[in-house]
Design a protein around this motif. Sequence first.
Motif, PDB file in Angstrom:
ATOM      1  N   VAL A  19       7.590   8.165 -14.617  1.00 38.20           N
ATOM      2  CA  VAL A  19       6.347   8.470 -13.913  1.00 38.20           C
ATOM      3  C   VAL A  19       6.224   7.532 -12.722  1.00 38.20           C
ATOM      4  O   VAL A  19       6.193   6.305 -12.885  1.00 38.20           O
ATOM      5  N   ALA A  20       6.169   8.098 -11.507  1.00 39.33           N
ATOM      6  CA  ALA A  20       6.158   7.253 -10.316  1.00 39.33           C
ATOM      7  C   ALA A  20       5.497   7.967  -9.152  1.00 39.33           C
ATOM      8  O   ALA A  20       5.560   9.198  -9.040  1.00 39.33           O
ATOM      9  N   LEU A  21       4.864   7.195  -8.276  1.00 42.60           N
ATOM     10  CA  LEU A  21       4.354   7.763  -7.037  1.00 42.60           C
ATOM     11  C   LEU A  21       5.506   8.244  -6.162  1.00 42.60           C
ATOM     12  O   LEU A  21       5.399   9.245  -5.464  1.00 42.60           O
ATOM     13  N   ASP A  22       6.614   7.524  -6.198  1.00 44.89           N
ATOM     14  CA  ASP A  22       7.778   7.845  -5.379  1.00 44.89           C
ATOM     15  C   ASP A  22       8.943   8.223  -6.286  1.00 44.89           C
ATOM     16  O   ASP A  22       9.461   7.392  -7.039  1.00 44.89           O
ATOM     17  N   PRO A  23       9.393   9.480  -6.254  1.00 45.79           N
ATOM     18  CA  PRO A  23      10.484   9.909  -7.143  1.00 45.79           C
ATOM     19  C   PRO A  23      11.808   9.199  -6.884  1.00 45.79           C
ATOM     20  O   PRO A  23      12.683   9.187  -7.762  1.00 45.79           O
ATOM     21  N   GLU A  24      11.972   8.592  -5.701  1.00 46.76           N
ATOM     22  CA  GLU A  24      13.220   7.865  -5.426  1.00 46.76           C
ATOM     23  C   GLU A  24      13.449   6.758  -6.425  1.00 46.76           C
ATOM     24  O   GLU A  24      14.596   6.432  -6.763  1.00 46.76           O
ATOM     25  N   ARG A  25      12.364   6.147  -6.916  1.00 39.25           N
ATOM     26  CA  ARG A  25      12.479   5.033  -7.861  1.00 39.25           C
ATOM     27  C   ARG A  25      13.118   5.449  -9.178  1.00 39.25           C
ATOM     28  O   ARG A  25      13.619   4.627  -9.929  1.00 39.25           O
ATOM     29  N   ALA A  26      13.074   6.748  -9.470  1.00 35.50           N
ATOM     30  CA  ALA A  26      13.572   7.250 -10.756  1.00 35.50           C
ATOM     31  C   ALA A  26      15.027   7.682 -10.696  1.00 35.50           C
ATOM     32  O   ALA A  26      15.590   8.118 -11.704  1.00 35.50           O
ATOM     33  N   LEU A  27      15.659   7.553  -9.525  1.00 28.94           N
ATOM     34  CA  LEU A  27      17.030   8.040  -9.373  1.00 28.94           C
ATOM     35  C   LEU A  27      18.051   7.051  -9.924  1.00 28.94           C
ATOM     36  O   LEU A  27      17.783   5.866 -10.036  1.00 28.94           O
ATOM     37  N   GLY A  28      19.211   7.591 -10.255  1.00 28.51           N
ATOM     38  CA  GLY A  28      20.316   6.736 -10.708  1.00 28.51           C
ATOM     39  C   GLY A  28      21.130   7.333 -11.836  1.00 28.51           C
ATOM     40  O   GLY A  28      22.353   7.227 -11.859  1.00 28.51           O
ATOM     41  N   VAL A  29      20.442   7.984 -12.791  1.00 31.85           N
ATOM     42  CA  VAL A  29      21.148   8.622 -13.909  1.00 31.85           C
ATOM     43  C   VAL A  29      20.596  10.023 -14.184  1.00 31.85           C
ATOM     44  O   VAL A  29      20.937  10.642 -15.186  1.00 31.85           O
ATOM     45  N   GLU A  30      19.743  10.510 -13.297  1.00 26.98           N
ATOM     46  CA  GLU A  30      19.050  11.776 -13.535  1.00 26.98           C
ATOM     47  C   GLU A  30      19.996  12.957 -13.695  1.00 26.98           C
ATOM     48  O   GLU A  30      19.672  13.943 -14.370  1.00 26.98           O
ATOM     49  N   ASP A  31      21.190  12.860 -13.110  1.00 29.12           N
ATOM     50  CA  ASP A  31      22.145  13.973 -13.152  1.00 29.12           C
ATOM     51  C   ASP A  31      23.018  13.976 -14.391  1.00 29.12           C
ATOM     52  O   ASP A  31      23.707  14.963 -14.659  1.00 29.12           O
ATOM     53  N   ILE A  32      23.016  12.900 -15.151  1.00 26.30           N
ATOM     54  CA  ILE A  32      23.880  12.836 -16.338  1.00 26.30           C
ATOM     55  C   ILE A  32      23.116  12.537 -17.621  1.00 26.30           C
ATOM     56  O   ILE A  32      23.717  12.471 -18.691  1.00 26.30           O
ATOM     57  N   LEU A  33      21.797  12.373 -17.540  1.00 28.32           N
ATOM     58  CA  LEU A  33      20.989  12.118 -18.734  1.00 28.32           C
ATOM     59  C   LEU A  33      20.151  13.350 -19.043  1.00 28.32           C
ATOM     60  O   LEU A  33      19.156  13.627 -18.365  1.00 28.32           O
ATOM     61  N   PRO A  34      20.540  14.131 -20.057  1.00 24.54           N
ATOM     62  CA  PRO A  34      19.713  15.281 -20.439  1.00 24.54           C
ATOM     63  C   PRO A  34      18.339  14.798 -20.929  1.00 24.54           C
ATOM     64  O   PRO A  34      18.172  13.658 -21.337  1.00 24.54           O
ATOM     65  N   ASN A  35      17.360  15.696 -20.883  1.00 20.84           N
ATOM     66  CA  ASN A  35      16.007  15.377 -21.354  1.00 20.84           C
ATOM     67  C   ASN A  35      15.389  14.220 -20.565  1.00 20.84           C
ATOM     68  O   ASN A  35      14.636  13.412 -21.109  1.00 20.84           O
ATOM     69  N   TYR A  36      15.731  14.163 -19.295  1.00 18.20           N
ATOM     70  CA  TYR A  36      15.160  13.161 -18.386  1.00 18.20           C
ATOM     71  C   TYR A  36      14.344  13.915 -17.347  1.00 18.20           C
ATOM     72  O   TYR A  36      14.876  14.779 -16.644  1.00 18.20           O
ATOM     73  N   ALA A  37      13.074  13.603 -17.264  1.00 18.18           N
ATOM     74  CA  ALA A  37      12.195  14.291 -16.327  1.00 18.18           C
ATOM     75  C   ALA A  37      11.509  13.282 -15.422  1.00 18.18           C
ATOM     76  O   ALA A  37      11.157  12.179 -15.852  1.00 18.18           O
ATOM     77  N   ILE A  38      11.321  13.667 -14.180  1.00 16.98           N
ATOM     78  CA  ILE A  38      10.616  12.839 -13.204  1.00 16.98           C
ATOM     79  C   ILE A  38       9.242  13.455 -12.961  1.00 16.98           C
ATOM     80  O   ILE A  38       9.138  14.661 -12.700  1.00 16.98           O
ATOM     81  N   ILE A  39       8.207  12.653 -13.061  1.00  9.80           N
ATOM     82  CA  ILE A  39       6.833  13.110 -12.827  1.00  9.80           C
ATOM     83  C   ILE A  39       6.286  12.371 -11.617  1.00  9.80           C
ATOM     84  O   ILE A  39       6.245  11.137 -11.607  1.00  9.80           O
ATOM     85  N   CYS A  40       5.883  13.115 -10.594  1.00 11.38           N
ATOM     86  CA  CYS A  40       5.403  12.497  -9.360  1.00 11.38           C
ATOM     87  C   CYS A  40       4.278  13.336  -8.769  1.00 11.38           C
ATOM     88  O   CYS A  40       4.112  14.509  -9.127  1.00 11.38           O
ATOM     89  N   PRO A  41       3.500  12.788  -7.836  1.00 14.83           N
ATOM     90  CA  PRO A  41       2.349  13.535  -7.323  1.00 14.83           C
ATOM     91  C   PRO A  41       2.653  14.607  -6.292  1.00 14.83           C
ATOM     92  O   PRO A  41       1.992  15.647  -6.267  1.00 14.83           O
ATOM     93  N   TYR A  42       3.641  14.372  -5.396  1.00 18.83           N
ATOM     94  CA  TYR A  42       3.783  15.251  -4.231  1.00 18.83           C
ATOM     95  C   TYR A  42       5.168  15.879  -4.130  1.00 18.83           C
ATOM     96  O   TYR A  42       6.178  15.278  -4.501  1.00 18.83           O
ATOM     97  N   LYS A  43       5.172  17.093  -3.596  1.00 20.12           N
ATOM     98  CA  LYS A  43       6.451  17.737  -3.302  1.00 20.12           C
ATOM     99  C   LYS A  43       6.986  17.187  -1.983  1.00 20.12           C
ATOM    100  O   LYS A  43       6.238  16.780  -1.099  1.00 20.12           O
ATOM    101  N   SER A  44       8.289  17.185  -1.861  1.00 23.05           N
ATOM    102  CA  SER A  44       8.945  16.633  -0.674  1.00 23.05           C
ATOM    103  C   SER A  44      10.350  17.197  -0.606  1.00 23.05           C
ATOM    104  O   SER A  44      10.802  17.910  -1.507  1.00 23.05           O
ATOM    105  N   TRP A  45      11.051  16.854   0.472  1.00 23.61           N
ATOM    106  CA  TRP A  45      12.459  17.273   0.568  1.00 23.61           C
ATOM    107  C   TRP A  45      13.258  16.753  -0.611  1.00 23.61           C
ATOM    108  O   TRP A  45      14.187  17.402  -1.090  1.00 23.61           O
ATOM    109  N   LEU A  46      12.896  15.552  -1.125  1.00 24.42           N
ATOM    110  CA  LEU A  46      13.633  14.956  -2.239  1.00 24.42           C
ATOM    111  C   LEU A  46      13.399  15.736  -3.530  1.00 24.42           C
ATOM    112  O   LEU A  46      14.344  16.019  -4.279  1.00 24.42           O
ATOM    113  N   THR A  47      12.140  16.091  -3.814  1.00 30.08           N
ATOM    114  CA  THR A  47      11.872  16.839  -5.047  1.00 30.08           C
ATOM    115  C   THR A  47      12.547  18.211  -4.999  1.00 30.08           C
ATOM    116  O   THR A  47      13.047  18.696  -6.026  1.00 30.08           O
TER     117      THR A  47
END
Length: 415
Positions: A19-47
Amino acid sequence: MDLEIELKKLASANAFFYVALDPERALGVEDILPNYAIICPYKSWLTEELKAKGISVFILEEEAGLMEAEKIAEKGSYGILQSGIVREYIQFRCAGSNPAHMNVRGWTPHIVVLKTSFLIEDFCKKQGWNLLAPKADLAEKYENKISQFNALKCIVPYPKSYTTTAREVYEKEISYPFVLQFNRGHSGNSTFFINSRADLEDVYKLYPKREVKISELIKGTPYTLNCLVLKNGKALTGSLSAQITGLDAATNNPNTTVGNDWVLPRKLDSKTADEIQSIAEKIGRELSGENYRGFFGIDVMAEESSGKIYFIELNTHQPASVSFEARIHRAMGKSPLLAYFLMDSGVAEVNAAVKDLPPFILPIRARQIIYRNKTERVINREEILEKYADKHFASRMTRIKPNEEIWREQMLEGI
Protein backbone atom coordinates in the motif's frame (compact mmCIF):
# COMPACT_ATOMS: atom_id res chain seq x y z
CA MET A 1 19.02 -19.59 -4.70
CA ASP A 2 16.42 -19.69 -7.46
CA LEU A 3 14.55 -16.55 -6.43
CA GLU A 4 11.49 -17.20 -8.57
CA ILE A 5 11.02 -20.70 -7.15
CA GLU A 6 11.41 -19.50 -3.56
CA LEU A 7 8.91 -16.68 -4.05
CA LYS A 8 6.39 -19.04 -5.63
CA LYS A 9 6.71 -21.30 -2.58
CA LEU A 10 6.09 -18.29 -0.38
CA ALA A 11 3.03 -17.24 -2.39
CA SER A 12 1.47 -20.70 -2.14
CA ALA A 13 0.19 -19.80 1.34
CA ASN A 14 0.54 -16.01 1.55
CA ALA A 15 -0.94 -12.89 -0.02
CA PHE A 16 0.94 -9.58 -0.10
CA PHE A 17 -0.47 -6.09 -0.48
CA TYR A 18 1.90 -3.18 -0.90
CA VAL A 19 0.00 0.00 0.00
CA ALA A 20 1.66 3.22 -1.16
CA LEU A 21 0.96 6.68 -2.49
CA ASP A 22 3.58 5.99 -5.16
CA PRO A 23 3.45 2.54 -6.83
CA GLU A 24 7.14 2.82 -7.79
CA ARG A 25 8.03 2.06 -4.16
CA ALA A 26 6.44 -1.38 -4.51
CA LEU A 27 8.51 -2.49 -7.50
CA GLY A 28 11.26 -5.09 -7.47
CA VAL A 29 9.65 -8.53 -7.30
CA GLU A 30 6.13 -7.83 -8.58
CA ASP A 31 6.72 -9.86 -11.75
CA ILE A 32 7.84 -13.05 -10.02
CA LEU A 33 5.83 -13.08 -6.77
CA PRO A 34 2.31 -14.47 -7.27
CA ASN A 35 -0.43 -13.08 -5.01
CA TYR A 36 1.34 -9.72 -4.83
CA ALA A 37 -0.88 -6.70 -5.31
CA ILE A 38 -0.09 -3.00 -5.37
CA ILE A 39 -2.68 -0.60 -3.93
CA CYS A 40 -2.29 3.08 -4.81
CA PRO A 41 -4.52 6.16 -5.17
CA TYR A 42 -3.99 7.31 -8.77
CA LYS A 43 -3.75 5.88 -12.24
CA SER A 44 -0.65 6.77 -14.23
CA TRP A 45 1.54 5.56 -17.07
CA LEU A 46 3.22 3.28 -14.50
CA THR A 47 0.01 1.63 -13.29
CA GLU A 48 -1.06 1.08 -16.90
CA GLU A 49 2.30 -0.48 -17.71
CA LEU A 50 2.09 -2.77 -14.68
CA LYS A 51 -1.43 -3.93 -15.51
CA ALA A 52 -0.39 -4.60 -19.12
CA LYS A 53 2.25 -6.97 -17.71
CA GLY A 54 -0.37 -8.82 -15.66
CA ILE A 55 0.53 -7.27 -12.30
CA SER A 56 -2.37 -6.83 -9.88
CA VAL A 57 -2.85 -3.10 -9.24
CA PHE A 58 -5.83 -1.70 -7.32
CA ILE A 59 -6.29 2.01 -8.08
CA LEU A 60 -8.59 4.13 -5.94
CA GLU A 61 -9.16 6.66 -8.70
CA GLU A 62 -10.58 3.94 -10.96
CA GLU A 63 -12.70 2.40 -8.23
CA ALA A 64 -14.02 5.51 -6.46
CA GLY A 65 -13.28 8.50 -8.69
CA LEU A 66 -10.59 11.15 -8.54
CA MET A 67 -12.15 13.35 -5.85
CA GLU A 68 -12.66 10.45 -3.45
CA ALA A 69 -9.18 9.11 -4.17
CA GLU A 70 -7.65 12.49 -3.33
CA LYS A 71 -9.67 12.66 -0.11
CA ILE A 72 -8.50 9.20 0.93
CA ALA A 73 -4.87 9.89 -0.04
CA GLU A 74 -4.72 12.96 2.23
CA LYS A 75 -4.18 10.54 5.13
CA GLY A 76 -1.47 8.61 3.30
CA SER A 77 -1.18 4.84 3.55
CA TYR A 78 -3.32 4.85 6.67
CA GLY A 79 -6.16 6.54 4.81
CA ILE A 80 -5.87 4.03 1.96
CA LEU A 81 -6.01 1.06 4.34
CA GLN A 82 -9.04 2.56 6.09
CA SER A 83 -10.99 2.86 2.87
CA GLY A 84 -13.93 0.48 2.68
CA ILE A 85 -13.27 -0.47 -0.93
CA VAL A 86 -9.66 -1.33 -0.11
CA ARG A 87 -10.70 -3.50 2.84
CA GLU A 88 -13.20 -5.28 0.59
CA TYR A 89 -10.54 -5.82 -2.06
CA ILE A 90 -8.08 -7.31 0.42
CA GLN A 91 -10.75 -9.57 1.91
CA PHE A 92 -11.94 -10.67 -1.52
CA ARG A 93 -8.48 -11.60 -2.76
CA CYS A 94 -7.77 -13.56 0.40
CA ALA A 95 -11.10 -15.32 0.86
CA GLY A 96 -12.74 -15.32 -2.57
CA SER A 97 -12.76 -18.07 -5.13
CA ASN A 98 -12.53 -16.37 -8.52
CA PRO A 99 -9.41 -17.81 -10.19
CA ALA A 100 -9.18 -14.77 -12.46
CA HIS A 101 -8.14 -12.79 -9.43
CA MET A 102 -5.59 -15.35 -8.18
CA ASN A 103 -7.24 -15.59 -4.77
CA VAL A 104 -5.35 -17.42 -2.09
CA ARG A 105 -8.39 -18.80 -0.27
CA GLY A 106 -8.34 -17.83 3.34
CA TRP A 107 -4.77 -16.90 4.19
CA THR A 108 -3.95 -13.89 6.33
CA PRO A 109 -3.10 -10.78 4.30
CA HIS A 110 0.44 -9.44 4.66
CA ILE A 111 0.44 -5.63 4.48
CA VAL A 112 3.53 -3.72 3.34
CA VAL A 113 3.87 0.06 3.71
CA LEU A 114 6.73 2.44 3.06
CA LYS A 115 6.64 3.78 6.61
CA THR A 116 4.69 2.43 9.56
CA SER A 117 2.82 4.40 12.23
CA PHE A 118 0.87 3.76 15.41
CA LEU A 119 -2.37 4.27 13.47
CA ILE A 120 -1.43 1.78 10.74
CA GLU A 121 -0.21 -0.75 13.28
CA ASP A 122 -3.39 -0.53 15.36
CA PHE A 123 -5.67 -0.67 12.33
CA CYS A 124 -4.00 -3.75 10.85
CA LYS A 125 -4.18 -5.50 14.22
CA LYS A 126 -7.93 -4.82 14.44
CA GLN A 127 -8.43 -6.17 10.92
CA GLY A 128 -6.45 -9.33 11.64
CA TRP A 129 -3.85 -8.40 9.01
CA ASN A 130 -0.14 -9.10 9.36
CA LEU A 131 1.72 -5.80 9.06
CA LEU A 132 5.23 -6.36 7.70
CA ALA A 133 6.95 -3.48 9.45
CA PRO A 134 8.94 -2.73 12.60
CA LYS A 135 6.92 -1.99 15.71
CA ALA A 136 5.82 1.63 15.55
CA ASP A 137 7.30 2.58 18.93
CA LEU A 138 10.71 1.22 17.95
CA ALA A 139 10.55 2.84 14.52
CA GLU A 140 9.79 6.20 16.11
CA LYS A 141 12.49 5.85 18.77
CA TYR A 142 15.20 5.21 16.20
CA GLU A 143 13.84 7.53 13.50
CA ASN A 144 13.74 10.67 15.61
CA LYS A 145 17.05 12.50 15.67
CA ILE A 146 17.48 13.00 19.43
CA SER A 147 16.15 9.68 20.77
CA GLN A 148 18.20 7.96 18.07
CA PHE A 149 21.35 9.79 19.19
CA ASN A 150 20.77 8.88 22.83
CA ALA A 151 20.31 5.21 21.92
CA LEU A 152 23.28 4.87 19.55
CA LYS A 153 25.91 7.38 20.71
CA CYS A 154 27.94 4.71 22.50
CA ILE A 155 27.72 2.27 19.59
CA VAL A 156 28.57 4.21 16.43
CA PRO A 157 31.04 7.06 15.65
CA TYR A 158 28.92 10.22 15.61
CA PRO A 159 30.61 13.59 14.98
CA LYS A 160 31.05 15.56 18.21
CA SER A 161 27.43 16.09 19.27
CA TYR A 162 25.28 17.00 22.24
CA THR A 163 21.64 17.79 22.99
CA THR A 164 20.30 21.03 24.42
CA THR A 165 17.51 23.53 23.66
CA ALA A 166 17.40 26.10 20.89
CA ARG A 167 17.25 28.84 23.51
CA GLU A 168 20.39 27.64 25.29
CA VAL A 169 22.30 27.55 22.01
CA TYR A 170 21.10 31.03 21.13
CA GLU A 171 22.01 32.52 24.49
CA LYS A 172 25.57 31.22 24.75
CA GLU A 173 28.78 31.69 22.80
CA ILE A 174 29.24 29.00 20.17
CA SER A 175 31.66 28.40 17.32
CA TYR A 176 30.42 28.37 13.74
CA PRO A 177 29.71 26.47 11.58
CA PHE A 178 27.68 23.62 13.10
CA VAL A 179 24.63 21.47 12.37
CA LEU A 180 21.39 21.97 14.30
CA GLN A 181 18.64 19.33 14.18
CA PHE A 182 15.18 19.19 15.67
CA ASN A 183 13.90 15.79 16.76
CA ARG A 184 11.61 15.14 13.81
CA GLY A 185 11.83 15.96 10.14
CA HIS A 186 11.81 14.72 6.56
CA SER A 187 13.91 15.43 3.45
CA GLY A 188 16.13 17.86 5.34
CA ASN A 189 13.38 20.10 6.75
CA SER A 190 14.54 19.64 10.36
CA THR A 191 18.27 19.94 9.68
CA PHE A 192 19.97 23.33 9.48
CA PHE A 193 23.55 24.26 8.62
CA ILE A 194 24.33 27.18 10.91
CA ASN A 195 27.12 29.37 9.55
CA SER A 196 26.44 32.62 11.42
CA ARG A 197 24.53 34.30 14.21
CA ALA A 198 21.92 35.35 11.65
CA ASP A 199 21.34 31.72 10.63
CA LEU A 200 20.94 30.73 14.28
CA GLU A 201 18.49 33.53 14.95
CA ASP A 202 16.28 32.45 12.05
CA VAL A 203 16.07 28.89 13.40
CA TYR A 204 15.71 29.99 17.03
CA LYS A 205 12.60 31.98 16.17
CA LEU A 206 10.91 28.85 14.87
CA TYR A 207 10.88 26.81 18.08
CA PRO A 208 12.93 28.49 20.87
CA LYS A 209 12.01 25.95 23.56
CA ARG A 210 12.45 22.75 21.60
CA GLU A 211 15.23 20.27 22.25
CA VAL A 212 17.87 20.19 19.54
CA LYS A 213 20.94 18.16 18.63
CA ILE A 214 24.08 20.18 17.91
CA SER A 215 26.77 18.47 15.84
CA GLU A 216 30.17 19.31 14.46
CA LEU A 217 29.93 20.04 10.73
CA ILE A 218 31.89 17.37 8.87
CA LYS A 219 32.92 18.19 5.32
CA GLY A 220 33.16 15.22 3.03
CA THR A 221 31.22 12.72 0.95
CA PRO A 222 27.92 11.33 2.31
CA TYR A 223 27.09 7.68 1.70
CA THR A 224 23.88 5.78 2.25
CA LEU A 225 23.23 2.07 2.73
CA ASN A 226 19.99 0.08 2.67
CA CYS A 227 19.78 -2.62 5.33
CA LEU A 228 17.42 -5.29 6.61
CA VAL A 229 17.03 -7.01 9.99
CA LEU A 230 15.70 -10.57 9.71
CA LYS A 231 13.78 -12.57 12.33
CA ASN A 232 16.92 -14.57 13.08
CA GLY A 233 18.69 -11.34 14.08
CA LYS A 234 20.96 -11.22 11.05
CA ALA A 235 21.44 -7.84 9.36
CA LEU A 236 21.72 -7.86 5.56
CA THR A 237 23.03 -4.92 3.53
CA GLY A 238 22.40 -3.71 0.02
CA SER A 239 24.93 -1.88 -2.14
CA LEU A 240 26.59 1.26 -0.84
CA SER A 241 25.79 4.46 -2.73
CA ALA A 242 27.00 8.02 -2.51
CA GLN A 243 24.22 10.34 -1.44
CA ILE A 244 23.41 13.14 -3.85
CA THR A 245 22.33 16.11 -1.73
CA GLY A 246 21.30 19.65 -2.60
CA LEU A 247 21.83 19.31 -6.37
CA ASP A 248 20.85 22.71 -7.82
CA ALA A 249 19.03 21.19 -10.78
CA ALA A 250 16.90 19.03 -8.48
CA THR A 251 16.08 21.12 -5.38
CA ASN A 252 16.34 24.55 -3.77
CA ASN A 253 17.09 23.01 -0.36
CA PRO A 254 20.82 22.33 0.14
CA ASN A 255 19.94 19.78 2.86
CA THR A 256 17.57 17.69 0.75
CA THR A 257 18.68 14.29 -0.55
CA VAL A 258 17.91 14.00 -4.26
CA GLY A 259 19.47 10.73 -5.32
CA ASN A 260 22.06 8.00 -5.21
CA ASP A 261 25.29 7.29 -7.11
CA TRP A 262 26.49 3.69 -6.93
CA VAL A 263 29.69 4.41 -8.89
CA LEU A 264 31.54 6.68 -6.43
CA PRO A 265 31.88 4.03 -3.67
CA ARG A 266 34.31 2.14 -5.92
CA LYS A 267 36.92 4.73 -4.96
CA LEU A 268 36.79 3.69 -1.28
CA ASP A 269 39.53 1.40 -0.03
CA SER A 270 38.51 -1.96 1.45
CA LYS A 271 39.19 -0.84 5.03
CA THR A 272 36.78 2.08 4.74
CA ALA A 273 34.12 -0.04 3.05
CA ASP A 274 34.46 -2.65 5.82
CA GLU A 275 34.10 0.08 8.44
CA ILE A 276 30.82 1.27 6.94
CA GLN A 277 29.52 -2.29 6.75
CA SER A 278 30.56 -2.82 10.38
CA ILE A 279 28.52 0.24 11.45
CA ALA A 280 25.46 -1.22 9.71
CA GLU A 281 25.96 -4.59 11.40
CA LYS A 282 26.35 -2.97 14.85
CA ILE A 283 23.13 -1.06 14.40
CA GLY A 284 21.42 -4.20 13.11
CA ARG A 285 22.42 -6.08 16.27
CA GLU A 286 21.19 -3.23 18.45
CA LEU A 287 17.85 -3.09 16.65
CA SER A 288 17.49 -6.87 16.69
CA GLY A 289 18.08 -6.85 20.44
CA GLU A 290 14.91 -4.80 20.77
CA ASN A 291 12.99 -7.17 18.48
CA TYR A 292 13.13 -4.81 15.50
CA ARG A 293 12.34 -6.51 12.19
CA GLY A 294 12.43 -4.92 8.75
CA PHE A 295 14.19 -2.30 6.69
CA PHE A 296 16.44 0.46 7.90
CA GLY A 297 18.88 2.79 6.20
CA ILE A 298 22.02 4.49 7.43
CA ASP A 299 23.81 7.66 6.32
CA VAL A 300 27.51 8.10 6.96
CA MET A 301 30.08 10.74 6.03
CA ALA A 302 33.64 10.16 4.81
CA GLU A 303 35.54 13.21 6.05
CA GLU A 304 37.36 14.94 3.22
CA SER A 305 40.54 15.79 5.16
CA SER A 306 41.08 12.55 7.05
CA GLY A 307 38.97 9.89 5.35
CA LYS A 308 37.45 9.07 8.74
CA ILE A 309 33.94 7.65 8.71
CA TYR A 310 31.28 9.36 10.82
CA PHE A 311 27.77 8.05 11.40
CA ILE A 312 25.15 10.69 10.55
CA GLU A 313 21.72 9.13 10.99
CA LEU A 314 19.44 6.11 10.85
CA ASN A 315 16.09 5.85 9.05
CA THR A 316 13.62 3.21 10.14
CA HIS A 317 11.43 3.05 7.04
CA GLN A 318 11.97 1.47 3.65
CA PRO A 319 14.61 3.67 1.99
CA ALA A 320 13.47 5.27 -1.27
CA SER A 321 16.10 3.43 -3.33
CA VAL A 322 15.11 -0.12 -2.24
CA SER A 323 12.86 -0.68 -5.26
CA PHE A 324 15.51 0.49 -7.75
CA GLU A 325 18.20 -1.53 -6.00
CA ALA A 326 15.98 -4.59 -6.27
CA ARG A 327 15.91 -4.21 -10.03
CA ILE A 328 19.67 -3.59 -10.13
CA HIS A 329 20.45 -6.69 -8.09
CA ARG A 330 18.09 -8.93 -10.00
CA ALA A 331 19.74 -7.78 -13.25
CA MET A 332 22.99 -9.13 -11.76
CA GLY A 333 21.44 -12.45 -10.73
CA LYS A 334 21.42 -11.53 -7.03
CA SER A 335 18.56 -11.68 -4.54
CA PRO A 336 17.46 -8.19 -3.47
CA LEU A 337 16.69 -7.07 0.07
CA LEU A 338 13.01 -6.68 -0.85
CA ALA A 339 12.81 -10.41 -1.63
CA TYR A 340 14.47 -11.36 1.67
CA PHE A 341 12.12 -8.98 3.50
CA LEU A 342 9.04 -10.68 2.05
CA MET A 343 10.41 -14.20 2.45
CA ASP A 344 11.19 -13.46 6.09
CA SER A 345 7.44 -13.13 6.67
CA GLY A 346 7.06 -16.87 6.10
CA VAL A 347 7.33 -19.58 8.70
CA ALA A 348 10.69 -20.92 7.57
CA GLU A 349 13.88 -19.12 8.58
CA VAL A 350 15.62 -17.28 5.78
CA ASN A 351 19.12 -18.58 5.11
CA ALA A 352 20.90 -16.01 2.99
CA ALA A 353 23.76 -17.65 1.09
CA VAL A 354 26.70 -15.32 0.45
CA LYS A 355 26.63 -16.06 -3.29
CA ASP A 356 23.05 -14.76 -3.51
CA LEU A 357 23.53 -11.56 -1.51
CA PRO A 358 23.82 -8.15 -3.19
CA PRO A 359 27.42 -6.93 -3.57
CA PHE A 360 28.40 -4.26 -1.04
CA ILE A 361 30.19 -2.30 -3.78
CA LEU A 362 28.24 -2.40 -7.03
CA PRO A 363 30.43 -3.48 -9.99
CA ILE A 364 28.16 -1.86 -12.59
CA ARG A 365 27.22 1.78 -13.13
CA ALA A 366 23.91 2.95 -11.65
CA ARG A 367 22.49 6.28 -10.60
CA GLN A 368 19.16 7.73 -9.48
CA ILE A 369 18.20 11.42 -9.29
CA ILE A 370 14.94 12.78 -7.90
CA TYR A 371 13.96 16.14 -9.38
CA ARG A 372 11.79 18.09 -6.93
CA ASN A 373 9.37 20.99 -7.26
CA LYS A 374 11.59 24.07 -7.12
CA THR A 375 8.71 26.54 -7.26
CA GLU A 376 6.85 28.00 -4.28
CA ARG A 377 3.50 26.72 -5.51
CA VAL A 378 1.66 23.44 -5.91
CA ILE A 379 2.01 21.79 -9.34
CA ASN A 380 -1.08 19.90 -10.51
CA ARG A 381 -1.52 16.82 -12.67
CA GLU A 382 -2.25 18.77 -15.87
CA GLU A 383 1.06 20.62 -15.63
CA ILE A 384 2.91 17.37 -14.84
CA LEU A 385 1.47 15.74 -17.96
CA GLU A 386 2.19 18.80 -20.10
CA LYS A 387 5.76 19.47 -18.99
CA TYR A 388 7.12 16.17 -17.68
CA ALA A 389 5.30 13.39 -19.55
CA ASP A 390 8.48 12.54 -21.47
CA LYS A 391 10.56 12.27 -18.30
CA HIS A 392 11.62 8.96 -16.78
CA PHE A 393 9.26 8.12 -13.88
CA ALA A 394 7.22 11.33 -13.99
CA SER A 395 5.29 11.77 -10.73
CA ARG A 396 2.34 9.50 -10.07
CA MET A 397 0.66 12.12 -7.85
CA THR A 398 -2.02 14.69 -8.77
CA ARG A 399 -0.57 17.58 -6.76
CA ILE A 400 3.08 18.24 -5.95
CA LYS A 401 3.94 20.63 -3.14
CA PRO A 402 7.20 22.63 -3.04
CA ASN A 403 10.27 20.34 -2.74
CA GLU A 404 8.23 17.18 -3.42
CA GLU A 405 9.21 14.84 -6.27
CA ILE A 406 8.26 15.78 -9.84
CA TRP A 407 10.17 13.11 -11.73
CA ARG A 408 12.82 10.49 -11.17
CA GLU A 409 15.73 9.56 -13.40
CA GLN A 410 17.10 6.03 -13.09
CA MET A 411 20.12 4.83 -15.03
CA LEU A 412 21.58 1.34 -15.03
CA GLU A 413 24.49 0.17 -17.15
CA GLY A 414 23.30 -1.98 -20.01
CA ILE A 415 19.63 -1.05 -19.58
